[in-house]
Structure formats: structure tokens, C-alpha cells
Design an enzyme around this catalytic site. Sequence first.
Site, PDB file in Angstrom:
ATOM      1  N   CYS A  55       0.435 -21.968  -8.913  1.00 20.77           N
ATOM      2  CA  CYS A  55       1.646 -22.416  -8.218  1.00 20.77           C
ATOM      3  C   CYS A  55       1.952 -21.512  -7.034  1.00 20.77           C
ATOM      4  O   CYS A  55       1.531 -21.758  -5.929  1.00 20.77           O
ATOM      5  CB  CYS A  55       2.837 -22.494  -9.173  1.00 20.77           C
ATOM      6  SG  CYS A  55       4.378 -23.008  -8.362  1.00 20.77           S
TER       7      CYS A  55
ATOM      8  N   CYS B  78      -5.676 -37.715  -8.466  1.00 27.44           N
ATOM      9  CA  CYS B  78      -6.388 -38.768  -9.204  1.00 27.44           C
ATOM     10  C   CYS B  78      -7.738 -39.072  -8.582  1.00 27.44           C
ATOM     11  O   CYS B  78      -8.617 -39.637  -9.224  1.00 27.44           O
ATOM     12  CB  CYS B  78      -5.532 -40.032  -9.278  1.00 27.44           C
ATOM     13  SG  CYS B  78      -5.381 -40.940  -7.704  1.00 27.44           S
TER      14      CYS B  78
ATOM     15  N   HIS C 104       4.740 -23.743 -15.810  1.00 25.65           N
ATOM     16  CA  HIS C 104       3.751 -24.477 -15.019  1.00 25.65           C
ATOM     17  C   HIS C 104       2.771 -23.571 -14.278  1.00 25.65           C
ATOM     18  O   HIS C 104       1.848 -24.071 -13.647  1.00 25.65           O
ATOM     19  CB  HIS C 104       4.441 -25.415 -14.025  1.00 25.65           C
ATOM     20  CG  HIS C 104       5.244 -24.699 -12.976  1.00 25.65           C
ATOM     21  ND1 HIS C 104       6.474 -24.177 -13.242  1.00 25.65           N
ATOM     22  CD2 HIS C 104       4.977 -24.418 -11.675  1.00 25.65           C
ATOM     23  CE1 HIS C 104       6.960 -23.602 -12.143  1.00 25.65           C
ATOM     24  NE2 HIS C 104       6.060 -23.711 -11.184  1.00 25.65           N
ATOM     25  N   GLU C 105       2.944 -22.262 -14.348  1.00 25.76           N
ATOM     26  CA  GLU C 105       1.943 -21.334 -13.807  1.00 25.76           C
ATOM     27  C   GLU C 105       1.175 -20.769 -14.980  1.00 25.76           C
ATOM     28  O   GLU C 105       1.727 -20.000 -15.768  1.00 25.76           O
ATOM     29  CB  GLU C 105       2.631 -20.178 -13.063  1.00 25.76           C
ATOM     30  CG  GLU C 105       2.926 -20.436 -11.621  1.00 25.76           C
ATOM     31  CD  GLU C 105       3.356 -19.171 -10.898  1.00 25.76           C
ATOM     32  OE1 GLU C 105       3.582 -19.254  -9.696  1.00 25.76           O
ATOM     33  OE2 GLU C 105       3.473 -18.094 -11.517  1.00 25.76           O
TER      34      GLU C 105
ATOM     35  N   CYS D 102      -0.631 -37.209  -4.223  1.00 23.15           N
ATOM     36  CA  CYS D 102      -1.241 -38.227  -5.088  1.00 23.15           C
ATOM     37  C   CYS D 102      -0.206 -39.250  -5.548  1.00 23.15           C
ATOM     38  O   CYS D 102       0.863 -38.902  -6.053  1.00 23.15           O
ATOM     39  CB  CYS D 102      -1.874 -37.549  -6.291  1.00 23.15           C
ATOM     40  SG  CYS D 102      -2.583 -38.677  -7.508  1.00 23.15           S
TER      41      CYS D 102
ATOM     42  N   ARG E 243       6.443 -11.376 -10.354  1.00 25.43           N
ATOM     43  CA  ARG E 243       5.926 -12.265 -11.383  1.00 25.43           C
ATOM     44  C   ARG E 243       5.797 -11.502 -12.707  1.00 25.43           C
ATOM     45  O   ARG E 243       5.317 -10.380 -12.754  1.00 25.43           O
ATOM     46  CB  ARG E 243       4.552 -12.835 -11.001  1.00 25.43           C
ATOM     47  CG  ARG E 243       4.613 -14.023 -10.043  1.00 25.43           C
ATOM     48  CD  ARG E 243       5.300 -15.202 -10.701  1.00 25.43           C
ATOM     49  NE  ARG E 243       5.206 -16.419  -9.931  1.00 25.43           N
ATOM     50  CZ  ARG E 243       6.125 -16.834  -9.055  1.00 25.43           C
ATOM     51  NH1 ARG E 243       7.195 -16.084  -8.826  1.00 25.43           N
ATOM     52  NH2 ARG E 243       5.970 -17.974  -8.408  1.00 25.43           N
TER      53      ARG E 243
ATOM     54  N   CYS F  49       8.000 -18.864 -13.030  1.00 24.93           N
ATOM     55  CA  CYS F  49       8.242 -19.170 -11.633  1.00 24.93           C
ATOM     56  C   CYS F  49       9.725 -19.507 -11.461  1.00 24.93           C
ATOM     57  O   CYS F  49      10.377 -19.994 -12.400  1.00 24.93           O
ATOM     58  CB  CYS F  49       7.372 -20.346 -11.206  1.00 24.93           C
ATOM     59  SG  CYS F  49       7.697 -20.981  -9.545  1.00 24.93           S
ATOM     60  N   HIS F  50      10.255 -19.295 -10.266  1.00 30.59           N
ATOM     61  CA  HIS F  50      11.664 -19.597 -10.022  1.00 30.59           C
ATOM     62  C   HIS F  50      11.987 -21.061 -10.295  1.00 30.59           C
ATOM     63  O   HIS F  50      13.110 -21.402 -10.688  1.00 30.59           O
ATOM     64  CB  HIS F  50      12.047 -19.238  -8.580  1.00 30.59           C
ATOM     65  CG  HIS F  50      13.488 -19.450  -8.275  1.00 30.59           C
ATOM     66  ND1 HIS F  50      13.978 -20.607  -7.720  1.00 30.59           N
ATOM     67  CD2 HIS F  50      14.569 -18.653  -8.489  1.00 30.59           C
ATOM     68  CE1 HIS F  50      15.285 -20.516  -7.589  1.00 30.59           C
ATOM     69  NE2 HIS F  50      15.671 -19.341  -8.050  1.00 30.59           N
ATOM     70  N   THR F  51      11.015 -21.948 -10.099  1.00 30.21           N
ATOM     71  CA  THR F  51      11.257 -23.370 -10.361  1.00 30.21           C
ATOM     72  C   THR F  51      11.579 -23.619 -11.831  1.00 30.21           C
ATOM     73  O   THR F  51      12.420 -24.462 -12.165  1.00 30.21           O
ATOM     74  CB  THR F  51      10.034 -24.204  -9.935  1.00 30.21           C
ATOM     75  OG1 THR F  51       9.786 -23.982  -8.543  1.00 30.21           O
ATOM     76  CG2 THR F  51      10.273 -25.688 -10.165  1.00 30.21           C
TER      77      THR F  51
ATOM     78  N   CYS G  89      -6.416 -42.753  -5.105  1.00 25.27           N
ATOM     79  CA  CYS G  89      -5.372 -43.339  -4.256  1.00 25.27           C
ATOM     80  C   CYS G  89      -5.607 -42.985  -2.788  1.00 25.27           C
ATOM     81  O   CYS G  89      -6.449 -42.154  -2.444  1.00 25.27           O
ATOM     82  CB  CYS G  89      -3.989 -42.881  -4.713  1.00 25.27           C
ATOM     83  SG  CYS G  89      -3.633 -41.137  -4.374  1.00 25.27           S
TER      84      CYS G  89
ATOM     85  N   ARG H  98       1.768 -36.993  -8.301  1.00 19.19           N
ATOM     86  CA  ARG H  98       2.606 -36.054  -7.562  1.00 19.19           C
ATOM     87  C   ARG H  98       3.765 -35.603  -8.446  1.00 19.19           C
ATOM     88  O   ARG H  98       4.166 -36.312  -9.385  1.00 19.19           O
ATOM     89  CB  ARG H  98       3.137 -36.662  -6.269  1.00 19.19           C
ATOM     90  CG  ARG H  98       4.193 -37.733  -6.439  1.00 19.19           C
ATOM     91  CD  ARG H  98       4.686 -38.232  -5.092  1.00 19.19           C
ATOM     92  NE  ARG H  98       3.620 -38.846  -4.313  1.00 19.19           N
ATOM     93  CZ  ARG H  98       3.826 -39.418  -3.129  1.00 19.19           C
ATOM     94  NH1 ARG H  98       5.037 -39.410  -2.581  1.00 19.19           N
ATOM     95  NH2 ARG H  98       2.821 -39.982  -2.484  1.00 19.19           N
TER      96      ARG H  98
ATOM     97  N   CYS I 241      -5.155 -39.222  -2.028  1.00 18.63           N
ATOM     98  CA  CYS I 241      -6.259 -38.380  -2.481  1.00 18.63           C
ATOM     99  C   CYS I 241      -7.501 -38.555  -1.609  1.00 18.63           C
ATOM    100  O   CYS I 241      -8.279 -37.613  -1.430  1.00 18.63           O
ATOM    101  CB  CYS I 241      -6.595 -38.688  -3.939  1.00 18.63           C
ATOM    102  SG  CYS I 241      -5.383 -38.038  -5.118  1.00 18.63           S
TER     103      CYS I 241
END
Length: 376
Positions: free
Chosen positions: A178, A100, A70-71, A114, A369, A48-50, A103, A118, A106
Site C-alpha cells: 500500500c 482482473c 490491507h498492508e 479495474c 509504520r 496504515c492510516h486508512t 476489463c 477497484r 486493465c
Amino acid sequence: MPSTAGQVIRCRAAVAWEAGKPLVIEEVEVAPPQAMEVRLKILYTSLCHTDVYFWEAKGQTPMFPRIFGHEAGGIVESVGEGVTELKPGDHVLPVFTGECKECAHCKSEESNMCDLLRINTDRGVMIGDGQSRFSINGKPIYHFVGTSTFSEYTVSHVGSVAKINPLAPLDKVCILSCGISTGLGATLNVAKPKRFNGGSIRIGSSWPCCARIAGASRIIGVDLNPKRFNEAKKFGITEFVNPKDHDKPVQEVIIEMTSGGVDRSIECTGNVNAMISAFECVRDGWGVAVLVGVPHKDAEFKTHPMNLLNERTLKGTFFGNYKPRSDLPSVVEMYMNKELEVEKFITHQVPLSEINKAFEYMLEGDGLRCIISMDE
């Protein structure tokens, strides 16, 4: 097959030792999951670009060595104390933010922010004990957004892992953890174009299918890379604007094209100037702009207050306002029911050993991707 639960697992991972330097395939040790954690066997991950943004460390606090990613899609290998919703063998998608379920956020129907889980890009360790689960010869390796999927095995908090339909192909639905889900949620949950029965949307050209699903009849793609325009037609883009082709701000171009501005606008690059133009191109009275991309930490968003007083709305979102554990399984089912196109986003596939090619594709703007197969 002998169980590895409770044992340290040695496996391959693509480690970033320095900002902007090629990743190195290393043998890492992955510790067992602790309380409220799960250890996952990652089968497929995507770039991913992130990941690229934080790998380049442009505008963030550098944190290296680190395992990005993360993907992804994988299978639960083992669970820590207190984990009851997941068991070994479950098919899952790890997510960069969490739920979670306890909270105020959530429990609210209006938020997915969250308090506990988060997104936190500056945290390179686990929440429970402040330690990393990755190491090389005793040297800790930092985590990334609680997922670190550029490793054959990883450890995540249970709240950041969504259990999905085991029939869903992980080499496809991994990218729902993502990008596509964020775009879909930003459109359906935040921009909410369903309120105006069709209409116009200005959108980054990676996510036009999300606008089409939402019922938009006019979808204007904005991108600096002309390579993406023909590709984006497959997803429903009806018109294109390249800011480089005009001698005036792109928001003025779009306002002229639409006789007053678009009904909804979604910005996904994180470039603050693009964010400003996305907001300033929406129609007064009912226009809504949604910011999705992550900006430089020192970026400042500047616009004239009259843009707000004229009843334009500016919103932001992480993960499209989806709660990962509660909502992501239903997004996967949209794909399984052929309501959501995923394959068109996948333009390349490489083995883990060639992961740096995925970075090259991304940096060159070649494709959308790239799937990374962990077992090749």
C-alpha cells in the site's frame, strides 16, 4: 503436515466490533476460497492510516463487526476453482485494489482502475457470491477492501493478490502493498518529475524518498506533526513547513519559498484543505498536484478556476497507478536491488496480541509504520 485445503480454518483475528473501540483478538472461522479466490496465511501485516480512518468511521458508512488490515505479506494456503496463476506456497502481497486483466482499464496502459476490483470500502463481502468468508459462531464478520489482513488467514480475489520473489523478506516488503508503492507510483507514474530534471516537490513527509528516487533536488515536507521532521531528513527532505508556524495559508508560504511555486506536489493525508493547498502551491505553466489521500465522503474541493486556466494540473491516483499483479513484483525487486529504502519506514513491531498498540502509535503520531507479527 496435513492439508487444510477445502476445510474451514479456525484462527486468531483482531476484530473491530465498534467504531473507535479497541480491537478484540477472537477465534474466527475462515471458509475455503471459492471460484477465483485464494486463501492466504498472513505472516506480517502493518497498520496504515486508512485502516484507522475507517475504524474511526468518521465520514463513512459504519460497517461492524469487521476485520481491517490491507498492508501485508503472506503465503498462499489454498486456491479456489479457476485460479491458475497462484499455487499453495507462493509468496504474495494482497492489495486493496485489483487487476482482473480483462476489463478496458486493465487492458489500458494509462489506468489501473479495474472495473471489477477497484477499491470499494463499502463492500464487506466477497464479489463472487456476496458472502463473507469470516464468521464467529455462525455470525458473519465483514471484510475490508478485499484483504482483511488482521487475521492469521484471509480470503481474497485472485486479482487482488500479487505473486512476488520468495526471497523477499515479508516482514519488510509487506508495507509495499500500500503506502510506499502508492507514494512511489504517485511520484514516478503520475507526477512524473523526471520531465524537468530535478526541481522542487512539495510532499507529505512520509514519502520523500520517492521524490528523491525521481530525481527532485528540492523536497519540501509539509506536516502538522513536528516529531516527523527529524525522521524525514533520513529520507531526503531538504526543507520543512509546519502550517501551524505561519499566519498565512501554507500555499502562500511555499510560493514565497520557491519564487512562484513547486514543480510537483503530492498530498497524502486526505484532508481536503491540505488537498487544496497542495494544488494551489504548484507553479503555473507546468505545475502538477497529485491527490492520494482518501477524503471525507462529504468533502468539497474548492479552488478558483483561474488556477486551472493558468496551466496548473490536478490529478488523482489510487495505488500510484500501479497495476497490482503486473507491476507490484517489480517494486519488490527495486527493494531487493537496494533501489528502494523500506526499513527506514518501519519504526515499531508488535505481536498480533498487542495490535492496539499499533493504533496508539498511529494516533499519537509516533513513528511511521508498525509491523504486526501474526505468529507471535
